[in-house]
Scaffold this active site. Structure first.
Site, PDB file in Angstrom:
ATOM      1  N   ALA A 219       0.578  -8.602 -10.367  1.00 59.86           N
ATOM      2  CA  ALA A 219       0.634  -9.108 -11.753  1.00 59.86           C
ATOM      3  C   ALA A 219       0.999  -7.990 -12.719  1.00 59.86           C
ATOM      4  O   ALA A 219       0.594  -6.847 -12.502  1.00 59.86           O
ATOM      5  CB  ALA A 219      -0.727  -9.704 -12.138  1.00 59.86           C
ATOM      6  N   PRO A 220       1.776  -8.302 -13.767  1.00 62.16           N
ATOM      7  CA  PRO A 220       2.282  -9.620 -14.158  1.00 62.16           C
ATOM      8  C   PRO A 220       3.548 -10.065 -13.433  1.00 62.16           C
ATOM      9  O   PRO A 220       4.034 -11.158 -13.702  1.00 62.16           O
ATOM     10  CB  PRO A 220       2.554  -9.442 -15.661  1.00 62.16           C
ATOM     11  CG  PRO A 220       2.911  -7.997 -15.809  1.00 62.16           C
ATOM     12  CD  PRO A 220       2.077  -7.263 -14.796  1.00 62.16           C
ATOM     13  N   GLY A 221       4.105  -9.256 -12.550  1.00 61.16           N
ATOM     14  CA  GLY A 221       5.217  -9.758 -11.751  1.00 61.16           C
ATOM     15  C   GLY A 221       6.552  -9.062 -11.961  1.00 61.16           C
ATOM     16  O   GLY A 221       7.574  -9.528 -11.452  1.00 61.16           O
TER      17      GLY A 221
ATOM     18  N   ASP B 245      -8.435  -9.644  -2.454  1.00 59.66           N
ATOM     19  CA  ASP B 245      -8.651  -8.211  -2.382  1.00 59.66           C
ATOM     20  C   ASP B 245      -7.830  -7.727  -1.177  1.00 59.66           C
ATOM     21  O   ASP B 245      -7.836  -8.392  -0.138  1.00 59.66           O
ATOM     22  CB  ASP B 245     -10.144  -7.952  -2.151  1.00 59.66           C
ATOM     23  CG  ASP B 245     -10.448  -6.479  -2.217  1.00 59.66           C
ATOM     24  OD1 ASP B 245     -11.155  -6.083  -3.149  1.00 59.66           O
ATOM     25  OD2 ASP B 245      -9.962  -5.719  -1.333  1.00 59.66           O
TER      26      ASP B 245
ATOM     27  N   LYS C 156       7.710  -6.199 -10.741  1.00 61.25           N
ATOM     28  CA  LYS C 156       8.318  -5.726  -9.488  1.00 61.25           C
ATOM     29  C   LYS C 156       8.494  -6.882  -8.519  1.00 61.25           C
ATOM     30  O   LYS C 156       9.399  -6.865  -7.695  1.00 61.25           O
ATOM     31  CB  LYS C 156       7.491  -4.607  -8.887  1.00 61.25           C
ATOM     32  CG  LYS C 156       7.268  -3.513  -9.926  1.00 61.25           C
ATOM     33  CD  LYS C 156       7.331  -2.161  -9.461  1.00 61.25           C
ATOM     34  CE  LYS C 156       7.152  -1.183 -10.599  1.00 61.25           C
ATOM     35  NZ  LYS C 156       6.216  -1.561 -11.683  1.00 61.25           N
TER      36      LYS C 156
ATOM     37  N   CYS D  44       2.380   4.547 -12.461  1.00 63.45           N
ATOM     38  CA  CYS D  44       2.993   4.956 -13.724  1.00 63.45           C
ATOM     39  C   CYS D  44       2.180   6.116 -14.279  1.00 63.45           C
ATOM     40  O   CYS D  44       1.720   6.080 -15.417  1.00 63.45           O
ATOM     41  CB  CYS D  44       3.106   3.794 -14.692  1.00 63.45           C
ATOM     42  SG  CYS D  44       1.602   2.886 -14.889  1.00 63.45           S
TER      43      CYS D  44
HETATM   44  N1  SAM Z   1       3.411  -4.564 -10.054  1.00 61.76           N
HETATM   45  C1  SAM Z   1       3.091  -5.062 -11.373  1.00 61.76           C
HETATM   46  C2  SAM Z   1       4.375  -5.246 -12.150  1.00 61.76           C
HETATM   47  O1  SAM Z   1       5.370  -4.551 -11.881  1.00 61.76           O
HETATM   48  O2  SAM Z   1       4.410  -6.130 -13.026  1.00 61.76           O
HETATM   49  C3  SAM Z   1       2.147  -4.142 -12.101  1.00 61.76           C
HETATM   50  C4  SAM Z   1       0.936  -3.839 -11.284  1.00 61.76           C
HETATM   51  S1  SAM Z   1      -0.277  -2.907 -12.104  1.00 61.76           S
HETATM   52  C5  SAM Z   1       0.384  -1.321 -12.109  1.00 61.76           C
HETATM   53  C6  SAM Z   1      -1.534  -2.802 -10.898  1.00 61.76           C
HETATM   54  C7  SAM Z   1      -2.145  -4.133 -10.501  1.00 61.76           C
HETATM   55  O3  SAM Z   1      -3.176  -3.870  -9.526  1.00 61.76           O
HETATM   56  C8  SAM Z   1      -2.812  -4.882 -11.629  1.00 61.76           C
HETATM   57  O4  SAM Z   1      -2.327  -6.195 -11.693  1.00 61.76           O
HETATM   58  C9  SAM Z   1      -4.305  -4.883 -11.256  1.00 61.76           C
HETATM   59  O5  SAM Z   1      -4.929  -6.079 -11.608  1.00 61.76           O
HETATM   60  C10 SAM Z   1      -4.253  -4.737  -9.751  1.00 61.76           C
HETATM   61  N2  SAM Z   1      -5.496  -4.144  -9.187  1.00 61.76           N
HETATM   62  C11 SAM Z   1      -6.544  -3.626  -9.846  1.00 61.76           C
HETATM   63  N3  SAM Z   1      -7.504  -3.225  -8.969  1.00 61.76           N
HETATM   64  C12 SAM Z   1      -7.027  -3.483  -7.748  1.00 61.76           C
HETATM   65  C13 SAM Z   1      -7.541  -3.333  -6.443  1.00 61.76           C
HETATM   66  N4  SAM Z   1      -8.740  -2.780  -6.227  1.00 61.76           N
HETATM   67  N5  SAM Z   1      -6.787  -3.744  -5.414  1.00 61.76           N
HETATM   68  C14 SAM Z   1      -5.572  -4.282  -5.621  1.00 61.76           C
HETATM   69  N6  SAM Z   1      -5.029  -4.450  -6.831  1.00 61.76           N
HETATM   70  C15 SAM Z   1      -5.753  -4.076  -7.877  1.00 61.76           C
END
Ligand code: SAM
Length: 472
Positions: free
Chosen positions: A126-128, A175, A130, A245
């Site tokens: 999320a939010p999508g 998870d 990539k 990032c």
């Molecule tokens: N890939 C997304 C994009 O390009 O739009 C952005 C992803 S963001 C950097 C990281 C994501 O990892 C968030 O949506 C967050 O909710 C999720 N996240 C947080 N804790 C996590 C965990 N323990 N395991 C997996 N994902 C997790």
């Protein structure tokens, strides 16, 4: 609600650099040495605005735009328009994405054979942003599973993928540790990891306040856990892409070294010097860092790995656990009319009566996934029968698989925006039945004609709340 909908009409230029935490400033001085003042100055400049076009939805005129060097579909905009009030954005013609993160496109091009059908997983989706990039890069017969652990973020992910319109996608809410049923299942796994967000300090001053050395350590260990889970989901020879990032070593360098020491071989990319991207090494791996003073984009890090070890796949009997059932023959004939190439799909029904179309080339895989995962979106959600009537879903209107010969009505920009305000529209000539509402030939959603008026079937959660007066 869609994060893309929450944008404001203009992003104000920053008057001065955000006050950086002392420890972060020390870290960046050590990392950048003589380049630090340029980095600091870059943080006072407005963040560039960029979009990535949807190659399966032509309609956006990019003729006069400057391309993003590392992504064929990426372009910089001269200023930030109101995306919410652009019907082409609502139609899924493009995604608003920060340019550095489009480097994923070049990483995929250099490390994955994109011409063959693949099973790909975006583990932190999320939010999508990539996920939509992956959906465009993969061949249409590939499978893309988009997973988001935080439940409240799943709906925005679904909405963005519905807009993008690809029927070969599954959205899940797990998870990463819970996905052991899919051990050894994937050819490509992307871990775009939750991180300390140093690279977003210019775009999101809130990230500066949340930063601390303790949170960097916490993010680093969390990433290690996610990467270990991801490693188990890959087939031998599969590609793991790790991105963040952020700039710091405890997250980026230590975790790429961790992968290199735990069954993965690092893959180098060849990037032209004039792109300004910096190579960063650990003992056994190399990754690529974007800095805002060197590239036209935000801070971003990416590193690519190939799995050297074998993981035995779990055998599940899809027939035992399946939640969906084949659609009745009579209903199949009615549902098929809504698709451009119905012979490419099989038709299924969920326990709640929702009709789904699964690409035949992926049918077995989808059925397996139905038994292995908590699905939150699965193939193409087509709609639902109500008595003799079929009520088409919004996702069907936005899908690249919808029958393009269905009756349609082209809307002016004003009427398109009224459509997204969920107003009922009035026309000079009478119309009847289901119609695809279109803008510049791209589908926006469904309307149903009743004389000179059309009823508006935009889902209420998609309604835009901004005032449209000054834009129509
Ligand atoms: N890939 C997304 C994009 O390009 O739009 C952005 C992803 S963001 C950097 C990281 C994501 O990892 C968030 O949506 C967050 O909710 C999720 N996240 C947080 N804790 C996590 C965990 N323990 N395991 C997996 N994902 C997790």
């Amino acid at each position: 609600m869609n994060a893309n909908k929450r944008e404001s009409a203009k992003s104000p230029p920053l008057a001065s650099a955000p006050a950086l935490p002392d420890a972060f400033e020390e870290q960046m001085k050590a990392q950048l040495a003589a380049e630090f003042p340029a980095f600091q100055t870059a943080l006072t400049q407005p963040a560039p605005v960029s979009i990535r076009l949807n190659p399966r939805k032509q309609g956006y005129d990019s003729t006069d735009l400057i391309p993003v060097p590392w992504c064929a579909d990426g372009f910089y905009l001269p200023e930030r328009p109101s995306f919410t009030l652009d019907p082409l954005f609502q139609a899924g013609a493009y995604y608003v994405q920060e340019a550095s993160s489009m480097l994923l496109s070049e990483a995929l091009r250099q490390s994955v054979n994109l011409n063959r059908p693949l099973r790909a997983l975006d583990l932190c989706a999320a939010p999508g942003g990539k996920s939509t990039l992956l959906a465009s890069a993969l061949s249409p017969d590939s499978l893309l599973v988009c997973n988001e652990v935080i439940r409240s973020r799943v709906s925005v992910l679904r909405e963005n993928l519905d807009k993008w319109g690809c029927p070969n996608v599954v959205v899940t809410n797990h998870d990463p540790d819970e996905m052991t049923n899919l051990a050894g299942f994937f050819d490509v796994v992307l871990v775009d990891a939750p991180c300390s967000g140093e690279g977003l300090f210019r775009k999101d001053p809130e990230a500066v306040h949340e930063w601390s050395e303790a949170s960097v350590q916490l993010c680093s260990s969390r990433q290690k856990r996610i990467l270990s889970a991801a490693a188990n989901l890959l087939d031998e020879g599969g590609i793991l892409i790790y991105s963040t990032c952020t700039y710091n070593d405890p997250e980026n360098r230590n975790n790429m070294q961790y992968l290199a020491e735990h069954g993965f071989q690092n893959r180098a990319l060849t990037l032209p010097d004039d792109w300004g991207i910096v190579e960063k090494s650990s003992d056994d791996a190399v990754g690529y860092q974007c800095y805002p003073h060197r590239v036209r984009g935000e801070g971003f890090f990416i590193s690519i790995f190939r799995k050297k070890t074998f993981t035995a796949a779990v055998k599940l009997d899809a027939r035992t656990f399946r939640t969906i059932r084949a659609l009745r023959t009579r209903d199949t004939a009615s549902a098929a009319k809504w698709l451009q190439n119905p012979a490419d799909f099989s038709f299924w029904e969920k326990p709640n009566g929702a009709v789904m179309a699964l690409p035949k080339s992926l049918e077995k895989t989808f059925l397996f996934l139905d038994s292995a995962l908590h699905n939150k979106g699965f193939g193409l959600d087509m709609g639902q029968f109500k008595g003799q009537d079929f009520i088409p879903s919004h996702a069907l209107a936005l899908s690249t698989a919808v029958n393009q010969s269905l009756p349609a009505i082209e809307l002016s920009k004003e009427n398109a925006l009224r459509y997204f305000k969920k107003e009922n529209l009035v026309f000079d000539t009478p119309v009847s039945g289901w119609l695809l509402a279109q803008y510049k030939g791209l589908n926006l959603g469904w309307v149903k004609g009743v004389g000179n008026r059309v009823n508006n079937y935009l889902p209420k959660d998609w309604r835009i709340r901004m005032d449209i007066k000054e834009y129509v």
